[in-house]
Scaffold this motif. Sequence first.
Motif, PDB file in Angstrom:
ATOM      1  N   LYS A  58       5.252 -18.480   3.425  1.00 60.49           N
ATOM      2  CA  LYS A  58       6.651 -18.059   3.379  1.00 60.49           C
ATOM      3  C   LYS A  58       6.849 -16.920   2.737  1.00 60.49           C
ATOM      4  CE  LYS A  58       8.184 -22.625   3.970  1.00 60.49           C
ATOM      5  NZ  LYS A  58       7.885 -22.470   5.600  1.00 60.49           N
ATOM      6  N   THR A  59       6.432 -16.200   2.553  1.00 62.83           N
ATOM      7  CA  THR A  59       6.147 -14.595   1.916  1.00 62.83           C
ATOM      8  C   THR A  59       6.453 -13.241   2.928  1.00 62.83           C
ATOM      9  OG1 THR A  59       4.055 -14.814   0.449  1.00 62.83           O
ATOM     10  CG2 THR A  59       4.982 -12.726   0.491  1.00 62.83           C
ATOM     11  N   LYS A  60       7.353 -12.908   2.916  1.00 61.58           N
ATOM     12  CA  LYS A  60       8.009 -11.813   3.450  1.00 61.58           C
ATOM     13  C   LYS A  60       7.360 -10.423   4.005  1.00 61.58           C
ATOM     14  CE  LYS A  60      12.829 -14.483   3.827  1.00 61.58           C
ATOM     15  NZ  LYS A  60      14.344 -14.280   3.049  1.00 61.58           N
ATOM     16  N   LEU A  61       7.786  -9.982   4.776  1.00 61.69           N
ATOM     17  CA  LEU A  61       6.712  -9.276   5.220  1.00 61.69           C
ATOM     18  C   LEU A  61       7.758  -8.158   4.762  1.00 61.69           C
ATOM     19  CD1 LEU A  61       5.573  -9.843   8.754  1.00 61.69           C
ATOM     20  CD2 LEU A  61       4.509  -9.851   7.464  1.00 61.69           C
ATOM     21  N   GLU A  62       6.961  -6.849   3.846  1.00 59.62           N
ATOM     22  CA  GLU A  62       7.541  -5.539   3.547  1.00 59.62           C
ATOM     23  C   GLU A  62       7.095  -4.511   3.698  1.00 59.62           C
ATOM     24  OE1 GLU A  62       7.923  -5.478  -0.610  1.00 59.62           O
ATOM     25  OE2 GLU A  62       7.307  -8.121  -0.657  1.00 59.62           O
ATOM     26  N   PRO A  63       7.797  -3.480   4.493  1.00 58.24           N
ATOM     27  CA  PRO A  63       6.718  -1.824   4.507  1.00 58.24           C
ATOM     28  C   PRO A  63       5.438  -2.107   2.578  1.00 58.24           C
ATOM     29  CG  PRO A  63       9.576  -1.549   3.867  1.00 58.24           C
ATOM     30  CD  PRO A  63       8.655  -2.834   3.972  1.00 58.24           C
ATOM     31  N   GLY A  64       4.398  -1.397   3.559  1.00 57.01           N
ATOM     32  CA  GLY A  64       3.551  -1.332   2.600  1.00 57.01           C
ATOM     33  C   GLY A  64       2.311  -2.115   3.047  1.00 57.01           C
ATOM     34  N   MET A  65       2.908  -3.474   3.568  1.00 54.88           N
ATOM     35  CA  MET A  65       1.809  -4.200   3.452  1.00 54.88           C
ATOM     36  C   MET A  65       1.368  -4.200   4.522  1.00 54.88           C
ATOM     37  SD  MET A  65       3.712  -8.055   3.258  1.00 54.88           S
ATOM     38  CE  MET A  65       4.546  -8.341   1.526  1.00 54.88           C
ATOM     39  N   CYS A  66      -0.591  -4.708   4.843  1.00 57.13           N
ATOM     40  CA  CYS A  66      -1.670  -4.546   5.887  1.00 57.13           C
ATOM     41  C   CYS A  66      -1.950  -5.280   5.959  1.00 57.13           C
ATOM     42  CB  CYS A  66      -2.543  -3.334   5.191  1.00 57.13           C
ATOM     43  SG  CYS A  66      -2.039  -1.389   4.632  1.00 57.13           S
ATOM     44  N   PHE A  67      -2.390  -5.779   7.396  1.00 54.66           N
ATOM     45  CA  PHE A  67      -3.133  -7.385   7.525  1.00 54.66           C
ATOM     46  C   PHE A  67      -4.032  -6.757   9.022  1.00 54.66           C
ATOM     47  CE2 PHE A  67       1.070  -7.821   6.213  1.00 54.66           C
ATOM     48  CZ  PHE A  67       1.823  -9.330   5.521  1.00 54.66           C
ATOM     49  N   SER A  68      -4.521  -8.410   9.048  1.00 54.64           N
ATOM     50  CA  SER A  68      -5.243  -7.538  10.508  1.00 54.64           C
ATOM     51  C   SER A  68      -4.130  -8.364  11.297  1.00 54.64           C
ATOM     52  CB  SER A  68      -6.884  -8.594  10.449  1.00 54.64           C
ATOM     53  OG  SER A  68      -6.802 -10.258  10.318  1.00 54.64           O
ATOM     54  N   ASP A  69      -4.885  -8.297  12.420  1.00 58.25           N
ATOM     55  CA  ASP A  69      -4.160  -8.782  13.805  1.00 58.25           C
ATOM     56  C   ASP A  69      -5.022  -9.492  14.741  1.00 58.25           C
ATOM     57  OD1 ASP A  69      -2.946 -10.236  15.651  1.00 58.25           O
ATOM     58  OD2 ASP A  69      -1.711  -8.368  16.097  1.00 58.25           O
ATOM     59  N   GLY A  81      -4.148 -14.198  11.243  1.00 59.87           N
ATOM     60  CA  GLY A  81      -4.528 -12.510   9.972  1.00 59.87           C
ATOM     61  C   GLY A  81      -5.104 -12.537   8.849  1.00 59.87           C
ATOM     62  N   HIS A  82      -5.080 -11.551   7.897  1.00 60.97           N
ATOM     63  CA  HIS A  82      -5.380 -11.549   6.697  1.00 60.97           C
ATOM     64  C   HIS A  82      -5.139  -9.859   5.942  1.00 60.97           C
ATOM     65  CE1 HIS A  82      -9.802  -9.227   7.152  1.00 60.97           C
ATOM     66  NE2 HIS A  82      -9.289  -9.764   7.827  1.00 60.97           N
ATOM     67  N   GLY A  83      -4.810  -9.986   4.780  1.00 56.07           N
ATOM     68  CA  GLY A  83      -4.100  -9.136   4.013  1.00 56.07           C
ATOM     69  C   GLY A  83      -5.639  -7.876   3.897  1.00 56.07           C
ATOM     70  N   ILE A  84      -5.634  -6.703   3.733  1.00 54.77           N
ATOM     71  CA  ILE A  84      -6.907  -6.203   4.051  1.00 54.77           C
ATOM     72  C   ILE A  84      -6.296  -5.202   3.111  1.00 54.77           C
ATOM     73  CG2 ILE A  84      -6.219  -4.794   5.730  1.00 54.77           C
ATOM     74  CD1 ILE A  84      -8.844  -4.573   6.701  1.00 54.77           C
ATOM     75  N   GLY A  85      -7.154  -4.063   2.458  1.00 53.71           N
ATOM     76  CA  GLY A  85      -6.564  -3.094   1.393  1.00 53.71           C
ATOM     77  C   GLY A  85      -9.175  -2.205   0.946  1.00 53.71           C
ATOM     78  N   TYR A 110      -0.214  -1.803  10.116  1.00 58.13           N
ATOM     79  CA  TYR A 110       0.514  -1.387   8.396  1.00 58.13           C
ATOM     80  C   TYR A 110       2.108  -2.020   8.329  1.00 58.13           C
ATOM     81  CZ  TYR A 110       0.934   3.312  10.136  1.00 58.13           C
ATOM     82  OH  TYR A 110       0.369   4.142  10.491  1.00 58.13           O
ATOM     83  N   ILE A 111       2.685  -2.459   7.947  1.00 59.46           N
ATOM     84  CA  ILE A 111       4.371  -2.636   8.776  1.00 59.46           C
ATOM     85  C   ILE A 111       5.197  -1.638   7.833  1.00 59.46           C
ATOM     86  CG2 ILE A 111       5.962  -4.129   7.631  1.00 59.46           C
ATOM     87  CD1 ILE A 111       3.937  -5.422   9.045  1.00 59.46           C
ATOM     88  N   THR A 112       5.528  -0.503   8.492  1.00 58.30           N
ATOM     89  CA  THR A 112       6.528   0.366   8.402  1.00 58.30           C
ATOM     90  C   THR A 112       8.043  -0.171   8.442  1.00 58.30           C
ATOM     91  OG1 THR A 112       7.612   0.738   9.811  1.00 58.30           O
ATOM     92  CG2 THR A 112       4.604   1.914  10.061  1.00 58.30           C
ATOM     93  N   GLU A 113       9.096   0.589   7.390  1.00 63.02           N
ATOM     94  CA  GLU A 113      10.899   0.292   7.214  1.00 63.02           C
ATOM     95  C   GLU A 113      10.455  -0.272   9.167  1.00 63.02           C
ATOM     96  OE1 GLU A 113      12.495   0.209   5.003  1.00 63.02           O
ATOM     97  OE2 GLU A 113      11.004   0.996   3.491  1.00 63.02           O
ATOM     98  N   LYS A 136       1.032  -1.016   0.318  1.00 61.25           N
ATOM     99  CA  LYS A 136      -0.283   0.245  -0.235  1.00 61.25           C
ATOM    100  C   LYS A 136       1.184   1.620  -0.157  1.00 61.25           C
ATOM    101  CE  LYS A 136      -3.995  -2.566   0.570  1.00 61.25           C
ATOM    102  NZ  LYS A 136      -3.037  -4.487   0.244  1.00 61.25           N
ATOM    103  N   SER A 137       0.274   1.961  -0.649  1.00 64.96           N
ATOM    104  CA  SER A 137       0.469   3.413  -0.938  1.00 64.96           C
ATOM    105  C   SER A 137       0.685   4.216   0.514  1.00 64.96           C
ATOM    106  CB  SER A 137       0.657   4.454  -1.713  1.00 64.96           C
ATOM    107  OG  SER A 137      -1.130   4.500  -1.808  1.00 64.96           O
TER     108      SER A 137
END
Length: 381
Positions: A330-341, A312-316, A360-363, A152-153
């Motif tokens: 095994k997808t690796k977490l990157e900045p901009g990804m958004c999930f439920s916890d 959790g699931h992705g969301i957007g 959301y994942i930040t740097e 996500k931007s």
Amino acid sequence: MNRRLFIACTAGAAFAQQTEVPSSIRNLKPMLDGVKPITDDERKARIEKARRLMRENKLEAIYLESGTSMFYYTGKRQPGQAWVLAAKGEPVWIAAEPAAAAKALRDAGVATGRIGLEEQVRFGTFDGLRKEAPAIECVSATPVTAGCRMIKSPAEIALMQRANDITIAAYKAVLSELREGMTQHDLSANISAAYQALGTRGAAMASFGKFTAFPHGSIEPQQLREGDIVLIDDGCTVEGYQSDITRTTIFGKPTKRQTDVWNLERKAQDAAFAAAKVGSPCENVDAAARKVITDAGFGPGYKVPGLPHRTGHGIGLDGHEWTYFVKGNKTKLEPGMCFSDEPMIAIYGEFGIRLEDCLYITENGPRFFTKQSPAIDQPFG
């Protein structure tokens, strides 16, 4: 019809029968001032990223029918139409049928090679396109569509933040109006009314007592009684972007058992958040939450009493989208990804506890859109 739409229809029917909207809801004001829609320039950048991913995945073109991916790239929802993006040339709009798709591809210079079909494309289109253009290989477009949408931007995150803020405002209003004897449909209807007052559309599932153990609720009639666990779950949309929040609280005074399980659930949610580090595989987040719950004697694995679903699931633009906090991912977490916890402890016959906040994942690691619940009788931070 998805769960959210079904709940919205049910709640809307109940809302229509209400004689009076509670004052806490009547006093709500719209919260959409300052919302900034996605710009045309951002959508153009999405198209260029899609082309890059097409080259990397050896796709000559992608084909999308009406849905959230079409909206993501174009800003339009066009039932009955399709959108074709070739690796070269301008994207084209066509009728959503195989002959038109085959012609559009030929016109774009694509007579052979691999064509990516978005995952919501109808089978009839897929089957017809194979017959109309037998030299074309039809494959999944997910590496392109998910490859774009997973990250996500700042503009997307801002819209999701507003949706989450609105959801919390709605939940605060309706939970202040809990009353003995109300049904789960009364509570859902109040939430729908709150969203309307706040300037958007949304819905929420509501469950009481033993029915809170079912992850997606129950259609069984429920009336609120003293000592019941209360669970509400779902969200709203802002410019198409979703929120998804669950609050689990108590009506009255909690028992030690209810408090202990609630506290364990909060500990599991914290463990998932702590594990959501840049570069870590998604499955590690699920494992961290699940370990807290199984170490306390629940489970193991997906068995109940315990955690019966992914953490959790992705969301957007979709309430549930790529990718997931689940074993094997095994997808690796990157900045901009958004999930439920949202790890859950389900105890059939007693109650269930789910705390859900999106992040959301930040740097520098994960960040919640919302403040977590601090205690079973304090649903808001």
